[in-house]
Every structure is written in C-alpha cells, then in structure tokens.
Design an enzyme around this catalytic site. Structure first.
Site, PDB file in Angstrom:
ATOM      1  N   GLU A 584       0.833  -1.198   0.000  1.00 14.49           N
ATOM      2  CA  GLU A 584       0.000   0.000   0.000  1.00 14.49           C
ATOM      3  C   GLU A 584       0.864   1.242   0.000  1.00 14.49           C
ATOM      4  O   GLU A 584       0.647   2.169  -0.773  1.00 14.49           O
ATOM      5  CB  GLU A 584      -0.915   0.002   1.226  1.00 14.49           C
ATOM      6  CG  GLU A 584      -1.762   1.256   1.351  1.00 14.49           C
ATOM      7  CD  GLU A 584      -2.553   1.314   2.642  1.00 14.49           C
ATOM      8  OE1 GLU A 584      -3.376   2.220   2.770  1.00 14.49           O
ATOM      9  OE2 GLU A 584      -2.350   0.462   3.509  1.00 14.49           O
ATOM     10  N   GLU A 699       3.756  10.748  10.580  1.00 15.02           N
ATOM     11  CA  GLU A 699       4.513  10.576  11.822  1.00 15.02           C
ATOM     12  C   GLU A 699       4.895   9.120  12.060  1.00 15.02           C
ATOM     13  O   GLU A 699       6.015   8.816  12.507  1.00 15.02           O
ATOM     14  CB  GLU A 699       3.688  11.110  12.998  1.00 15.02           C
ATOM     15  CG  GLU A 699       3.542  12.619  13.030  1.00 15.02           C
ATOM     16  CD  GLU A 699       2.606  13.157  11.948  1.00 15.02           C
ATOM     17  OE1 GLU A 699       2.724  14.331  11.575  1.00 15.02           O
ATOM     18  OE2 GLU A 699       1.739  12.377  11.467  1.00 15.02           O
TER      19      GLU A 699
END
Length: 714
Positions: A584, A699
């Site tokens: 992905e 993050e």
C-alpha cells in the site's frame, strides 16, 4: 543511498572517501583555519593553508590520483569518464569537507569541457586551479572583440584560481586573473577562498571566447555543486544520528524521543532529495540539451537548499555543542550556505518555465532492450481494445507476479512493458486495493486461495477492500478490538472497521481480527478473507469534508468465515499485514494525487507569465521529479543487488509532504477563486487527509525511518 549505484561507482566512491580521509582529514583542515573567526580570509603557506600558488599541500597527490580530471576528455589529458563519475567523487569530498580549490576547479573545467577542446582545458588536466565567475559584469561588442566592465559577485575559489571561466551577460570567456583584478573577500565557507573579479575596459579577443550552449553550461555548473550538497547532507545525517544515539538526557538516549527521531528522519529525507537530484543531473549529460536544462534546474532547486536544511537540523539535534566554534558542524553549515548561493538565486521559476515545454525523461529501458518481449506485448496490445481478461491471461495485468499469474518480469522488463502501454496510449490495468492484497496471497496464501482469487482479481472479476483500521485503532493497528472466535468449520467475526475505501463496490475484504486476546497485541491477530455478501456484513458510507463519500465504515456482526479463508496460521496475521501495508505504501508513494503540477498548469492558462505561478509550478515539478527519481533509483538499486531498507517509507513520507505543499500552493495561487468550488481545486485540497493518514500517518512513517533505517532506539 549514495549517488553511486553500480559496483564500479561504489568502488570509486570508497576510493575517493579513503583518499580524502588520508590526505585531507578534517582535523588538518580545522588546524589550518587558525581557530579565529576571520579564518575565512585568504591564508599563506605559513598559516598552514594555501601555498602562494593557490594549491594546497595535497594538490599534487590529488592530481596524481586524477580526481580533478575524471570528467575531462582523453584528448585534453583527462580520463574521459563523465559528470556522473565526477559527481560520485564530489559527493565523497563534500562528505569529508575536502578544503581548497577542488570543487571550483572541476566546475570551471566541466564548463570548459562542455564547450570543446582549448589550451586551458589541457592546463586543467595538468593540475591548474580554477574558478567560475557568473554575475556582475557587463559586455559590449566591439570590432576587436568584447569590452568587459564591472565587479563580479563573490566567486568561490577565485582568490586562488590560475584560470577563471567567466560569464558576462550572454558571453563566456577565459582569462588568467592578475592580482590587480582580484578583490579578496571574507568567505562564508572557511575552507575555501573567495574573491570578486573587477575589470575595467578589459578586452576579450575572439581567441578567449567560449562557444557553449547555455543548457550545457548550466548542467556543468549544477552537477558538482549538487553532488557536494548530497555529501554535506550525508555528513549531517551521520553526525546527528551518532550524537542522538549516545547522548543521554532524562535517563534515556535522546534518540529514543519521538521528536528527535522525526528530526533525524527529516535529515535522511533531505539527503535522499539531494542525492536523487545530483544523480539525475549527472546522468542527463547523455540526454538532449532540453533535458539537461531541466535536470540542471532541478539540481539547483532541490539539492542545494537540502544541504542547508540538513545542516540546520543537524545543529538542532547536536544542541549547544553544535553551535560552538570548536565543533565541525558550522564548517559544513557554512559550506552549505556558500554552495546554495554559488549559482545565483533559486531556480524555481526557471524550472517552472522549462517544465511547461519539457518533461524529464526517466525511462529505464532503451528501444533495443527486450525485443522479444516487446513483440509478445505487441501481439496482445495491438488487438482492438484488449479486455481485462485478455491482459490478465497474457500476464500483463501484473507482469511482475510469478507465472502463471504474471510474467515474472524484473525491473527492466516492467519498464519495457510500461513503455509499450504508454506508447499506445493504453492505461496499464490496476486492481486498486487488489494490488496490496494479492502480493500477500502470493507469499502467504494457500494454493487453493491463490487459485480462487489471484487470476479472477486480475481479470476484473473480483474487487477488494481492506478491513484494517478501526475507530479506536488507526495508526496503532495492533490495538484493534475486532474479535474472531473459533467455531466448528471456521470463525465468527464481530467488530467495526472504518475508513475503508471501495467497500461498497468490493466483493471481498482482507480483515485483521484478534484471535487470541491473551497474547501480546502483535501476536494474537489473524488475517482473514471476508465475503462482503456474507450475512452480518453492513457497509455504510462516510461523508468527508469534501462532501463526497469515498470511505466507508463496515460492521461485522457475528460474520461466519470458513477455515479456508484464514490466510496463514492463526495468530500470524501481523506478519501478513506488514506485507499488505508495504505494498500500500509503495503504491501511494508513487504518484501525487493532490496538489499536482497539472493543477498549477491549469491556473497558468489564464496568465502564462505569472511569476508567482511559474515559481510555484517549478517547486511542484521539483517535488514530482524527486519522487520519480527516487523510484527510478530504487529500481536500479534492486538491479544492482543493493539492500535498500525501508525506502518505501521514505517515498511515502515524501509523497505525502509533497502533496500537502503542492496543494497549499494551489490554494495560495487561487486568491479570490478559492471562494468557489466549481473548478475542483479547493475540493482537491480538502481531500488531503486521505494521503496524510492513509497507509500510516506521516509521523508513523517517520518512526519507521528513524528506527528501522537509522537504528535509533524505540
């Protein structure tokens, strides 16, 4: 990953690094500065700096090794390599802060070499030092040649140069500077001299003129500077990471703090940006002048600022010690600043102007590669509108898959296939979410599962969604609460999934569910294939800020999943999920879905000379070129057998940040137009969270880079 990809270039890089450490160690460079704040002024031999000739003590050893003449033609006494080999060496010399005239000299000789053989080119090959003077001089044509007047901007290395390659407006010429023509200045880079060239009614005869295409000159200027910038980034990364691994505060290595990890990962991103731009500019030497101009502008726009940013981030991570005169960090920082201004102002507008008419050719394959394969592809693609089934049965739906599902195509073959599709204007087929799911089944699925799902998916008969995220388990996927309970012949799954793309259109979903609530949270999870037509499955659309409903929530109410739809062993789902997520992230990192350069081009149609829009286009194209070049380098690195680590996360992070920056620039350019939504630009901006969150937040990916690539403690 350094500029050097091939084994030959890696050996060259290692040799250059070893030479720099032996002949120009940083300790000797620092000792030659005298430790005073005015140490950037020209030094004498007695000071431990340059000799009267302007050549440092190691210059003889450098020229004997031939580092200065790698890129020069053999006819002039050089080694007839090229700009790519020069870039490999310049990167390593930058990383080890080799002082003195090397970079200004090879830059001057590279410009001269691009113009053709001259007497001065042979002098460079013999060891003469040089510099390039770019701005501040005016030129007036006369019957005898050109009259030059003015004082130039400070030029790095000019105070020690035996030969100067000078640009005055539209002309280039060569001169051997005399002391009265030089005005030494205090250099920002304390390891190199700087001076202004001042000329009054100076006559340049036709013999001293240089006939050179501007684009080739720009490339010769950009490659050495960009390569050195990449080396500076590498040093900043190594220095910062070494420090935060060992520096202890609050009872822990500071490298274990997330904020520090993200800062370190950011330096790695800057290094990859600079390296990719320098590498691509160097290889552009073999391309057309239009391609060279585009690559040169990209190198200036991407690599040089990256070195400054990496240097600042390094000092921030070092803390107060990095801000002292005694630490080496400020020497690298100063060089980065001097380098960033050495070629003039930002090239963003120039890049934007050139990108309107030229697209960078990043083709991996040549027309003569894989001729037999090209013939096979033609027999399929030249049919009238080949169907998804025809493409799948020919192995072209996913050519990198193993046979019988694909062609077991390697990177070169995949490039050839993509080129043949593009040449005919046929889009390559996509299974969308299936592109994340099928690789997992190929690696971990049973033969029965592969037979049931792989080819039918490639033929377009089965569509997929991914049932991973939950309301209470987004990026922290291991905290999911969906339960799967063992029953006779299968499992009963209950829970809620959220942010599921294509759930309303999908036939099947891959689902993570907890099968052992008492096991550690990463170990008690299993990977299931769920029939979305099964009893107990409810799909509800989620309307987003855009007003659209591209995502869904999926409720699983005691859904029965037979044993044959469990992939792998019970409680092994986390390992399988990482395979799916990697695919992905690679897929999402390959394109810019939001804030693309095409949107800025649309805005330029009404005012094609808008300087703000042209600069914005240049910055956006720069980000797209960086992403594309990172992808190409990854492919070539795999062909060279290199272990890349978590490069997928690097591309994913850069892609997300690039889309955010591009989208912000589109909104800024809209002005009053941002009050209306009919053109789709604002809606495109509001759709940003899909890429900022999807596949793991920025993050989370920075954590992956810091911990898995840089080895910082968790």
């Amino acid at each position: 990953m350094p500029i050097a990809l091939s084994e030959e270039h890696r050996d060259l890089a290692a040799s250059a690094a070893g030479w720099a450490m032996r002949h120009a160690p940083i300790a000797e460079t620092r000792a030659g500065l005298g430790g005073q704040p005015d140490a950037g002024k020209p030094q004498t031999e007695a000071d431990g700096g340059l000799a009267e000739s302007g050549r440092p003590d190691f210059w003889k050893a450098l020229t004997e090794q031939g580092w200065h003449s790698l890129h020069l033609p053999e006819s002039a006494g050089g080694q007839d390599a090229g700009l790519l080999e020069l870039a490999v060496v310049a990167e390593q010399f930058g990383r080890h802060l080799v002082p003195g005239p090397f970079l200004p000299t090879v830059t001057a000789s590279a410009v001269l070499a691009a113009a053709g053989p001259t007497e001065e080119l042979a002098a460079f090959a013999a060891g003469a030092t040089g510099a390039v003077v770019l701005d501040g001089l005016s030129a007036v044509s006369t019957a005898d040649g050109w009259r030059i007047n003015g004082t130039s901007s400070p030029a790095v290395g000019l105070a020690d140069a035996e030969i100067a390659v000078v640009r005055a407006q539209e002309i280039w010429f060569v001169l051997r500077p005399e002391s009265g023509q030089l005005v030494p200045v205090e250099a920002v880079d304390l390891t190199r001299s700087a001076a202004r060239l001042t000329l009054e009614n100076f006559l340049v005869s036709p013999d001293n003129l240089i006939e050179i295409q501007p684009e080739r000159a720009e490339l010769a200027l950009a490659v050495p500077a960009a390569a050195e910038a990449a080396g500076l980034c590498s040093w900043a990364l190594d220095c910062a990471v070494d420090h935060v691994r060992t520096r202890v505060q609050f009872g822990r290595p500071i490298g274990s703090f997330q904020a520090v990890q993200h800062q370190a990962a950011g330096i790695l991103l800057q290094r990859e940006i600079a390296t990719a731009a320098a590498w691509d500019a160097a290889r552009a030497e073999q391309h057309s002048v239009a391609q060279q101009a585009l690559a040169a502008a990209q190198a200036r726009n991407a690599a040089l600022p990256a070195a400054v940013d990496a240097s600042v981030s390094c000092v921030r991570l070092l803390g107060a010690i990095g801000f002292t005169w005694e630490h080496d960090a400020h020497l690298y920082w100063r060089r980065a600043v001097a380098l960033s201004g050495s070629l003039g102002r930002s090239a963003a507008r120039t890049l934007g102007e050139r990108a309107q008419t030229t697209t960078r050719d990043l083709t991996l394959a040549s027309p003569q590669d894989c001729l037999e394969l090209r013939g096979q592809i033609a027999s399929v693609l030249d049919q009238a509108e080949p169907s998804a089934r025809v493409l799948a049965d020919a192995g072209l739906a996913a050519p990198h898959y193993p046979k019988p599902y694909g062609l077991d195509a390697g990177p070169l073959e995949q490039a050839v296939i993509a080129e043949e599709f593009e040449r005919r204007g046929i889009p390559q087929p996509t299974t969308v979410i299936g592109e994340w799911v099928l690789p997992t089944l190929l690696v971990h699925g049973s033969s029965e599962q592969r037979d049931r799902f792989v080819l039918p998916t490639l033929r377009g008969e089965i569509r997929w969604c991914q049932l991973f995220s939950e309301p209470g388990a987004g990026s922290d996927l291991a905290s999911l609460t969906t339960r799967a309970t063992k029953v006779d012949g299968g499992w009963r799954i209950s829970g809620q999934k959220v942010w599921t793309s294509l759930a309303r259109e999908a036939h099947w979903g891959v689902c993570l569910a907890r099968t052992d609530p008492d096991a550690p949270r990463h170990r008690g999870i299993s990977y299931f294939l769920v029939d979305l037509a099964a009893e107990g499955v409810t799909v509800r659309p989620i309307r987003q800020a855009t007003g659209r409903a591209e995502f869904n929530e999926v409720f699983l109410d005691d859904v029965f999943v037979p044993d044959r739809d469990l992939v792998g062993e019970p409680n092994s789902g986390w390992r399988l999920a990482t395979t799916t997520l990697a695919n992905e992230r690679h897929n999402m990192g390959a394109t810019l879905a939001h804030g693309s350069s095409d949107r800025i081009r649309q805005l330029l149609r009404n005012n094609p000379d808008d300087p703000d829009a042209l600069s914005a286009l240049g910055r956006c194209v720069s980000r797209e070129l960086t992403l594309a070049t990172l992808g190409l380098r990854s492919v070539l690195a795999r062909l060279a057998g290199l272990d890349l680590g978590a490069e997928v996360s690097v591309q994913k992070v850069f892609s997300a940040l690039a889309q955010q920056e591009g989208s912000r620039e589109v909104i800024a350019l809209l002005g009053h137009g941002s009050a209306g939504a009919e053109d789709g630009h604002v809606i495109d901006h509001l759709g940003l969270p899909a890429v900022l969150f999807g596949g793991g937040t920025v993050e989370i990916q920075l954590n992956v880079i810091a911990q898995r690539v840089l080895g910082l403690p968790r």
